[in-house]
Design an enzyme around this catalytic site. Structure first.
Site, PDB file in Angstrom:
ATOM      1  N   ARG A  72      -0.580   9.300   1.833  1.00  0.00           N
ATOM      2  CA  ARG A  72      -1.938   9.829   1.692  1.00  0.00           C
ATOM      3  C   ARG A  72      -2.008  11.350   1.654  1.00  0.00           C
ATOM      4  O   ARG A  72      -2.847  11.918   0.953  1.00  0.00           O
ATOM      5  CB  ARG A  72      -2.806   9.295   2.828  1.00  0.00           C
ATOM      6  N   HIS A  93      -8.454  10.703   4.036  1.00  0.00           N
ATOM      7  CA  HIS A  93      -8.313   9.624   3.074  1.00  0.00           C
ATOM      8  C   HIS A  93      -8.592  10.199   1.697  1.00  0.00           C
ATOM      9  O   HIS A  93      -9.627  10.833   1.474  1.00  0.00           O
ATOM     10  CB  HIS A  93      -9.283   8.480   3.372  1.00  0.00           C
ATOM     11  N   ARG A 146       0.216   9.191   9.220  1.00  0.00           N
ATOM     12  CA  ARG A 146       0.212   7.742   9.441  1.00  0.00           C
ATOM     13  C   ARG A 146       0.481   6.979   8.155  1.00  0.00           C
ATOM     14  O   ARG A 146      -0.108   7.261   7.121  1.00  0.00           O
ATOM     15  CB  ARG A 146      -1.150   7.303  10.006  1.00  0.00           C
ATOM     16  N   HIS A 164     -10.311  11.035   7.902  1.00  0.00           N
ATOM     17  CA  HIS A 164     -10.165   9.587   8.034  1.00  0.00           C
ATOM     18  C   HIS A 164      -9.508   9.160   9.337  1.00  0.00           C
ATOM     19  O   HIS A 164      -9.985   8.238   9.996  1.00  0.00           O
ATOM     20  CB  HIS A 164      -9.339   9.066   6.847  1.00  0.00           C
ATOM     21  N   GLU A 200       0.841  -1.196   0.000  1.00  0.00           N
ATOM     22  CA  GLU A 200       0.000   0.000   0.000  1.00  0.00           C
ATOM     23  C   GLU A 200       0.873   1.242   0.000  1.00  0.00           C
ATOM     24  O   GLU A 200       2.104   1.157   0.139  1.00  0.00           O
ATOM     25  CB  GLU A 200      -0.960  -0.019   1.202  1.00  0.00           C
TER      26      GLU A 200
END
Length: 521
Positions: free
Chosen positions: A280, A232, A374, A339, A122
């Site tokens: 992100r 997100h 994160r 998010h 990811e």
């Protein structure tokens, strides 16, 4: 004005866990196995948690072609200078044992053709180390396994106050369908999840109202890194849709989906070497910039090239079909939404806060793992590892005298939720500036209402709105103080990162109950 609260029920415990997601239930199970009497209080039902909705998976060092140092490096790189490297290493090292414990509970993870647990890659990860369950239903499987462990949970119970004394925590005051109650306990764990309901659009469940942030502050703990709210980048967009929105997992881009704007042009091309698999914050900013440039409310995710999409992503497919979109043939409209809170109540890697007997784990806590941003799928990892450690650490409070002898009559301020959400969405979203942040703080002060937290006309709503108001103030204060852009905090008036701000900005309540910047001694 304050109103005396009549107590309708009482209980005693060695540990009160507030929250029924991965961190809370893992801690409750660990403490129970050590002989502690544990009572878990969950505001919603068994599946009203952020854990339930987690699609991405669990980031855990792979047995081949991976290492702790590689995972630490990826995490620290994503955290842009604000990670506590020792904390990152400690939590990453605990990942494999935590997953093994979950497997022992009955959690079933997806297997590859070789019969081994399959792993995906990811955004921000340098290798394939993300494990999944049910394709895109990892959180639901984790929640199921923990729910079926048979731990005592009082559902529909909201905590309005953590009561402390000279020796730390004494217990909590809570509201359930039986009325107001007191639980006498020397240890309390905050595992309340995030603050997504500060914003009009969020991937979080309705109960993510920053309760743990407010409870921690009111109890005397410090919070830090609240300005780092991860948006997100790819949440399913539907015209007029508000509240919790389905997210389109990063794993979809990991399997080859691409981001394009409404004119068919690539969104992240030339923005970052990893393109659509950049961290992100990078992807969210790229989407927000493209939406501003084109005057649109969304971009598109093109997943038409992914073979077997419905089998690989059944939850996402169902959400898309419900909105009239078939991912096999249609472009998926997406936009950023609140998010994950990267900061929270300041703790060590065992969940201990600065208040004796008060612990925090999961999204509500700031361990130093996430820093300014994160890394994907590190959240379930943290909830499992620190949840287990906090449950074990609570045993150090056994033998402490803990009685709630009087109920606090603190008056809390709150603003109507829709006003808070409008202000935060307008002024403290993906991109901020000083004028907007200051305006939001001023507006909060202008429209604030004084109420007794425990005796509002609608008590649970009153508790939630007071928590949202305090968390909004703390976040805006931190965002104003951080006069730079770093991680998922972007200031259009301060576009560069500053070396002198490469540290956290802890916030506490002063003697008047007002949040202020206060360096940790």
């Amino acid at each position: 004005m304050t109103t005396r609260v009549s107590i309708d029920w009482e209980a005693e415990a060695d540990l009160v866990v507030i929250g029924g997601g991965v961190a809370g239930l893992t801690a409750a199970r660990t403490a129970s196995l050590r002989g502690l009497r544990v009572l878990t209080l969950s505001k919603g039902g068994p599946t009203d948690t952020s854990t339930q909705y987690a699609q991405g998976g669990i980031a855990v060092v792979a047995p081949h072609g991976d290492s702790v140092e590689s995972h630490v490096h990826d995490t620290v790189e994503a955290g842009v200078g604000l990670c506590d490297v020792d904390a990152v290493r400690s939590i990453v090292e605990g990942g494999q044992d935590a997953v093994a414990a979950l497997t022992d509970l009955g959690a079933v993870f997806d297997l590859g053709r070789d019969g081994q647990i399959s792993r995906t890659r990811e955004g921000g990860h340098s290798t394939r180390r993300i494990i999944h369950a049910g394709g895109d239903a990892t959180g639901a499987e984790v929640q199921r396994a923990l729910n079926e462990a048979g731990l005592p949970v009082l559902f529909g119970a909201a905590v309005g106050e953590i009561v402390t004394g000279p020796n730390g925590v004494r217990g909590v005051v809570a509201l359930s369908d039986r009325g107001f109650g007191v639980v006498h306990a020397p240890a309390v764990l905050l595992a309340t999840g995030g603050l997504g309901q500060l914003y009009a659009l969020s991937t979080n469940p309705p109960g993510a109202t920053a309760d743990g942030i407010a409870l921690g502050l009111w109890a005397g703990a410090a919070v830090a890194d609240l300005e780092f709210v991860q948006f997100h980048p790819t949440v399913l967009y539907t015209p007029g849709g508000i509240g919790r929105r389905p997210l389109i997992s990063e794993a979809v881009r990991g399997e080859g989906a691409t981001l394009v704007d409404t004119e068919g042009n690539a969104v992240t091309e030339g923005v970052h070497p990893r393109g659509d698999l950049a961290p992100r914050d990078v992807v969210s900013r790229a989407i927000a910039a493209r939406m501003r440039a084109l005057g649109t409310e969304h971009v598109y995710l093109d997943a038409r090239s992914i073979d077997g999409f419905p089998q690989r992503f059944p939850t996402i497919t169902a959400s898309c079909l419900a909105a009239g979109i078939d991912p096999r043939t249609d472009l998926i409209p997406v936009a950023p939404a609140a998010h994950y809170q990267c900061g929270g109540v300041v703790t060590d890697t065992h969940g201990r806060t600065g208040v004796p007997g008060l612990y925090a784990a999961g999204e509500v806590a700031r361990t130093g793992l996430h820093g300014a941003n994160r890394l994907a799928s590190n959240s379930l990892l943290e909830g499992l590892v620190v949840g287990e450690r906090a449950g074990a650490a609570a045993a150090e409070r056994l033998g402490e005298r803990a009685r709630v002898s009087e109920i606090p009559t603190r008056v809390a301020e709150y603003v109507d939720r829709d006003v808070v959400q409008h202000l935060m969405t307008t002024h403290a979203s993906v991109v901020r500036d000083r004028a907007g942040l200051a305006e939001a703080l001023k507006r909060l002060d202008d429209v604030v209402t004084h109420r007794d937290t425990l005796a509002a006309t609608h008590p649970i709503a009153g508790i939630e709105d007071a928590a949202l108001t305090l968390a909004a103030r703390a976040l805006l204060l931190a965002a104003l103080a951080r006069t730079e852009s770093r991680g998922c905090h972007t200031r259009s008036d301060h576009p560069d990162a500053l070396p002198e701000l490469r540290h956290s900005l802890p916030i506490r309540l002063n003697g008047d109950g007002v949040p202020e910047y206060a360096p940790i001694p």
